[in-house]
Design an enzyme around this catalytic site. Structure first.
Site, mmCIF file in Angstrom:
data_model
loop_
_atom_site.group_PDB
_atom_site.id
_atom_site.type_symbol
_atom_site.label_atom_id
_atom_site.label_comp_id
_atom_site.label_asym_id
_atom_site.label_seq_id
_atom_site.Cartn_x
_atom_site.Cartn_y
_atom_site.Cartn_z
ATOM 1 C CG ASP A 2 -2.052 0.969 1.119
ATOM 2 O OD1 ASP A 2 -2.306 1.452 0.008
ATOM 3 O OD2 ASP A 2 -2.682 1.252 2.149
ATOM 4 C CG HIS A 19 -0.134 1.785 -9.344
ATOM 5 N ND1 HIS A 19 -0.314 1.461 -8.025
ATOM 6 C CD2 HIS A 19 -1.272 2.418 -9.727
ATOM 7 C CE1 HIS A 19 -1.510 1.861 -7.619
ATOM 8 N NE2 HIS A 19 -2.114 2.453 -8.640
ATOM 9 C CG LEU A 113 10.564 -16.377 -3.460
ATOM 10 C CD1 LEU A 113 10.857 -16.107 -1.981
ATOM 11 C CD2 LEU A 113 10.538 -15.043 -4.195
HETATM 12 C C1 FPP Z 1 -2.039 -0.021 -3.301
HETATM 13 O O1 FPP Z 1 -1.572 1.301 -3.233
HETATM 14 C C2 FPP Z 1 -1.442 -0.689 -4.437
HETATM 15 C C3 FPP Z 1 -2.133 -1.221 -5.484
HETATM 16 C C4 FPP Z 1 -3.600 -1.200 -5.585
HETATM 17 C C5 FPP Z 1 -1.433 -1.836 -6.616
HETATM 18 C C6 FPP Z 1 -0.180 -2.561 -6.243
HETATM 19 C C7 FPP Z 1 0.598 -2.768 -7.478
HETATM 20 C C8 FPP Z 1 1.940 -2.807 -7.528
HETATM 21 C C9 FPP Z 1 2.851 -2.747 -6.357
HETATM 22 C C10 FPP Z 1 2.613 -2.896 -8.831
HETATM 23 C C11 FPP Z 1 2.835 -4.306 -9.198
HETATM 24 C C12 FPP Z 1 1.611 -4.883 -9.696
HETATM 25 C C13 FPP Z 1 1.234 -4.857 -10.969
HETATM 26 C C14 FPP Z 1 -0.178 -4.548 -11.294
HETATM 27 C C15 FPP Z 1 2.160 -5.139 -12.071
HETATM 28 P P1 FPP Z 1 -2.613 2.470 -3.391
HETATM 29 O O2 FPP Z 1 -2.748 2.771 -4.845
HETATM 30 O O3 FPP Z 1 -3.865 2.100 -2.685
HETATM 31 O O4 FPP Z 1 -1.873 3.636 -2.651
HETATM 32 P P2 FPP Z 1 -2.547 4.809 -1.816
HETATM 33 O O5 FPP Z 1 -3.173 4.150 -0.618
HETATM 34 O O6 FPP Z 1 -1.374 5.646 -1.457
HETATM 35 O O7 FPP Z 1 -3.524 5.507 -2.710
#
Ligand code: FPP
Length: 225
Positions: A2, A19, A113
């Site tokens: 997150d 992302h 892994l």
């Molecule tokens: C949550 O942060 C994160 C996600 C919903 C996406 C996680 C994706 C990745 C780490 C990239 C790797 C994955 C892919 C799809 C290739 P948030 O967007 O909720 O952050 P915020 O809480 O700061 O808004």
């Protein structure tokens, strides 16, 4: 994982830039886990609820996943990573579905892994689909049968669950499997998560007494009295 959105917003960048950085952080974390002897890493990349985000963010995440598969899988395969994609696949773009199948086949014999990428996943989805599977097989709804029907049945329950980004909740992640997981919350935003953060989590984990419902004395009888 997150905090991608906030990482980007703090820098006046579009959320998708966060992302992309999050993907770099995932790649780094996989390497760190291998160096530290962690055998199984399960990450939450897209939840059943993330479809409700703005359409351009959803399509951006799908495109990021498709390009990440094409770019990263050959190297992950060489490094001994075995990939599993966990979640509902039917409503994902065809390119992503095909990429998942190819990546799983290309890494099926790896043992260094296990990397479970939860994508279009939710803990409640998993429990409901497991219950449906058990019922369709005419089996009794026991804990053992449900566990065996879960989407993560190929790995043991997690020992340690890390949430970045400062929120103190599970947000529908591993609701069944995390029954006895040690929880570690950090304010670090996921794109910034690096070796010191992982090591802090592992060090704290090593200090925890895992009683699984028993008492301390039962765990180390020699130290009682
Ligand atoms: C949550 O942060 C994160 C996600 C919903 C996406 C996680 C994706 C990745 C780490 C990239 C790797 C994955 C892919 C799809 C290739 P948030 O967007 O909720 O952050 P915020 O809480 O700061 O808004």
């Amino acid at each position: 994982m997150d905090g991608n959105g906030r990482w980007a917003t703090k820098r006046f960048l579009p959320r998708l830039a966060g992302h992309k950085k999050g993907l770099d952080a995932l790649r780094r974390c996989v390497r760190l886990c291998m160096e530290r002897g962690v055998g199984i890493l399960t990450v939450f990349a897209f939840s059943s609820e993330n479809w409700g985000r703005p359409p351009e963010e959803v399509s951006g995440l799908m495109a990021l996943m498709a390009s990440a598969l094409a770019r990263e899988v050959p190297e992950l395969a060489q490094e001994g990573v075995r990939l599993h994609f966990v979640g509902a696949r039917a409503n994902l773009p065809a390119k992503v579905q095909a990429g998942f199948a190819q990546a799983e086949a290309a890494t099926a014999h790896n043992q260094q892994l296990v990397l479970n990428i939860c994508f279009n996943y939710g803990g409640r989805w998993d429990m409901a689909q497991a219950a449906a599977k058990v019922a369709a097989a005419g089996q009794a709804l026991t804990q053992e049968n449900l566990s065996a029907a879960m989407a993560l049945a190929h790995v043991p329950d997690p020992d340690l669950l890390i949430r970045t980004g400062g929120e103190l909740r599970l947000s529908n992640f591993l609701l069944w499997q995390a029954a006895y997981a040690e929880l570690f919350f950090t304010d670090r935003l996921w794109p910034d998560f690096d070796a010191p953060d992982l090591d802090a989590a592992l060090a704290q984990f090593a200090q925890r007494e895992r009683r699984f419902g028993q008492t301390s004395d039962q765990l180390s009888p020699s130290q009682a009295n």
